[in-house]
Design an enzyme around this catalytic site. Structure first.
Site, PDB file in Angstrom:
ATOM      1  N   ASP A   1       0.865  -1.192   0.000  1.00 40.85           N
ATOM      2  CA  ASP A   1       0.000   0.000   0.000  1.00 40.85           C
ATOM      3  C   ASP A   1       0.895   1.234   0.000  1.00 40.85           C
ATOM      4  OD1 ASP A   1      -3.270   0.359   1.281  1.00 40.85           O
ATOM      5  OD2 ASP A   1      -2.022   2.023   0.582  1.00 40.85           O
TER       6      ASP A   1
ATOM      7  N   ASN B   1     -10.869   7.728   5.632  1.00 38.94           N
ATOM      8  CA  ASN B   1     -10.704   6.269   5.600  1.00 38.94           C
ATOM      9  C   ASN B   1     -11.347   5.600   6.815  1.00 38.94           C
ATOM     10  OD1 ASN B   1      -7.224   6.630   4.606  1.00 38.94           O
ATOM     11  ND2 ASN B   1      -9.033   6.567   3.305  1.00 38.94           N
ATOM     12  N   LEU B   2     -11.428   6.339   7.910  1.00 35.17           N
ATOM     13  CA  LEU B   2     -11.719   5.692   9.197  1.00 35.17           C
ATOM     14  C   LEU B   2     -13.166   5.205   9.317  1.00 35.17           C
ATOM     15  CD1 LEU B   2      -9.683   7.969  11.649  1.00 35.17           C
ATOM     16  CD2 LEU B   2      -8.973   5.889  10.457  1.00 35.17           C
TER      17      LEU B   2
ATOM     18  N   CYS C   1     -12.135   5.251 -10.371  1.00 31.59           N
ATOM     19  CA  CYS C   1     -11.910   6.484 -11.131  1.00 31.59           C
ATOM     20  C   CYS C   1     -12.341   7.730 -10.375  1.00 31.59           C
ATOM     21  CB  CYS C   1     -12.619   6.409 -12.474  1.00 31.59           C
ATOM     22  SG  CYS C   1     -11.843   5.204 -13.564  1.00 31.59           S
TER      23      CYS C   1
ATOM     24  N   CYS D   1      -5.122 -17.933 -19.128  1.00 31.51           N
ATOM     25  CA  CYS D   1      -5.043 -19.235 -18.460  1.00 31.51           C
ATOM     26  C   CYS D   1      -5.359 -20.421 -19.377  1.00 31.51           C
ATOM     27  CB  CYS D   1      -5.876 -19.261 -17.180  1.00 31.51           C
ATOM     28  SG  CYS D   1      -7.621 -19.555 -17.410  1.00 31.51           S
TER      29      CYS D   1
ATOM     30  N   LYS E   1      -0.111   3.769   5.546  1.00 32.42           N
ATOM     31  CA  LYS E   1      -1.018   2.680   5.933  1.00 32.42           C
ATOM     32  C   LYS E   1      -0.282   1.384   6.267  1.00 32.42           C
ATOM     33  CE  LYS E   1      -5.204   4.272   3.643  1.00 32.42           C
ATOM     34  NZ  LYS E   1      -6.196   4.027   2.583  1.00 32.42           N
TER      35      LYS E   1
END
Ligand SMILES: [Zn+2]
Length: 396
Positions: free
Chosen positions: A184, A192-193, A310, A370, A208
């Protein structure tokens, strides 16, 4: 009334005793011809040391557990204990009462075995503190000591220490995952909290990775935290993911998701992936070549205006909690081999209606990544995706 010593002497007369040398030869030449070696001592004795390849059936549980260890009553079963007394009585029980045809007791038990200089297996153990800390795991048969040791050995990489990464990191730390890598490049912000519970008021402005490390160590100081304060990109991804057993994807942008997918398919590391928007969450486990990969599900990115990264999008604060904890559970299942991980399935959670929907998803035989031999995926092809700046600019 016969004394205990008398009972043991009589049992020994009635059963077949086998010398440790013979057992040693049997183990030494590898092919035991179906012989089952059973340690009938107590748990703590077995955990201290036992004969190589022995299965553990304490004498007190002989009747209820022997069939699980030695299902074939006609097979040769060699029992041992500390000195050869308990195993003699156990052998007599197997022959007389449970119909075993060749239950024998090893003379002198593990004591004589060790005196002869033969090797014993000393199983790995938890410290007294670990036994206490993980006691509720040890009580679940699907985890138990073996699973806990796997967790302690596991290396799990978390992409993002945000909404999803926070609860995942905290629960994996609590579960005793030995190594947690965190990628991060952001610092903790007040906004954020509302959801990123690894962080706190007094750590606003702190990177972070550092804040998450502190929260992890407050829960479990044994966890080794490896910090990558950077953005995952094509230049560093192979180096960062190297050596991890499972990757937890909590990234919020499609280009990184494609890049991560292609890199992890190439080196065959399973990814537990979740995404959230508003009141809705999605979860799946991408196990390379076992189930579909991210590109099998999303061959093309969604229209840019729907891409959550975005711009600032709303999300219910508790939603990443649910999805992150589900990710943590999938990681524990993958590491311990318990249950059925969410491979080839996509779980949709709608918080407003409280519904979980489980969709089957299949590998795309024409998947650009894959469907191919992993060796043939080149660096240049990984994460091939329209330029992200342009991608977001198109969203207006
Ligand atoms: Zn695919």
């Amino acid at each position: 009334m016969a004394s205990g010593a008398e009972l043991i002497r009589k049992a020994k007369e009635q059963i077949t005793e086998v010398d440790p040398r013979e057992v040693h030869e049997l183990i030494g030449n590898g092919h035991r011809n179906g012989t089952v070696l059973v340690d009938v001592r107590e748990q703590h004795e077995f955990e201290e040391a036992h004969l190589p390849g022995a299965v553990h059936v304490p004498r007190g549980h002989l009747e209820s557990r022997i069939e699980g260890a030695a299902g074939d009553r006609s097979a040769r079963v060699i029992l041992y204990c500390a000195s050869g007394n308990r195993s003699a009585l156990a052998a007599k029980t197997l022959v007389d009462e449970l119909g075993y045809e060749q239950a024998e007791s090893m003379t002198g038990g593990i004591t004589l075995w060790k005196d002869r200089g033969y090797d014993v297996e000393v199983p790995r153990r938890l410290t007294a503190e670990q036994r206490e800390r993980y006691s509720r795991h040890l009580l679940i048969p699907e985890i138990g000591l073996e699973g806990q040791l796997k967790l302690l050995d596991a290396k799990v990489l978390l992409l993002g220490a945000g909404g999803l990464g926070s609860p995942t990191a905290l629960y994996l730390a609590a579960a005793g995952v030995g190594t947690l890598g965190i990628v991060d490049d952001d610092v903790v912000d007040l906004s954020n909290l509302q959801r990123q519970i690894a962080h706190s008021n007094d750590r606003i402005g702190v990177p972070k990775v550092d804040s998450a490390e502190q929260a992890i160590h407050e829960i479990n100081p044994d966890v080794e935290v490896v910090k990558y304060q950077t953005r995952l990109d094509a230049s560093n991804i192979m180096e960062i993911i190297d050596g991890y057993d499972v990757i937890v994807d909590g990234v919020d942008n499609f280009p990184t998701r494609y890049l991560l997918n292609d890199a992890t398919v190439r080196v065959k590391i399973p990814v537990v992936s979740a995404s959230i928007l508003g009141f809705d969450g999605q979860l799946s486990v991408f196990a390379p070549y076992e189930g579909p990969c991210y590109r099998c599900l999303y061959p093309t990115p969604p229209p840019a205006e729907l891409a959550p990264s975005c711009g600032a999008n709303g999300v219910l604060g508790a939603l990443p909690g649910i999805m992150g904890v589900l990710q943590a559970i999938e990681v524990v299942k993958l590491v311990t081999g318990s249950g059925e991980p969410l491979i080839g399935r996509l779980l949709l959670y709608e918080a407003l209606s409280t519904t979980f929907t489980d969709l089957k998803v299949r590998r795309d035989p024409d998947c650009p990544i894959c469907s191919r031999d992993p060796e043939s995926i080149s660096d240049d092809e990984m994460g091939l995706f329209p330029d992200y700046e342009q991608f977001c600019a198109a969203a207006g």
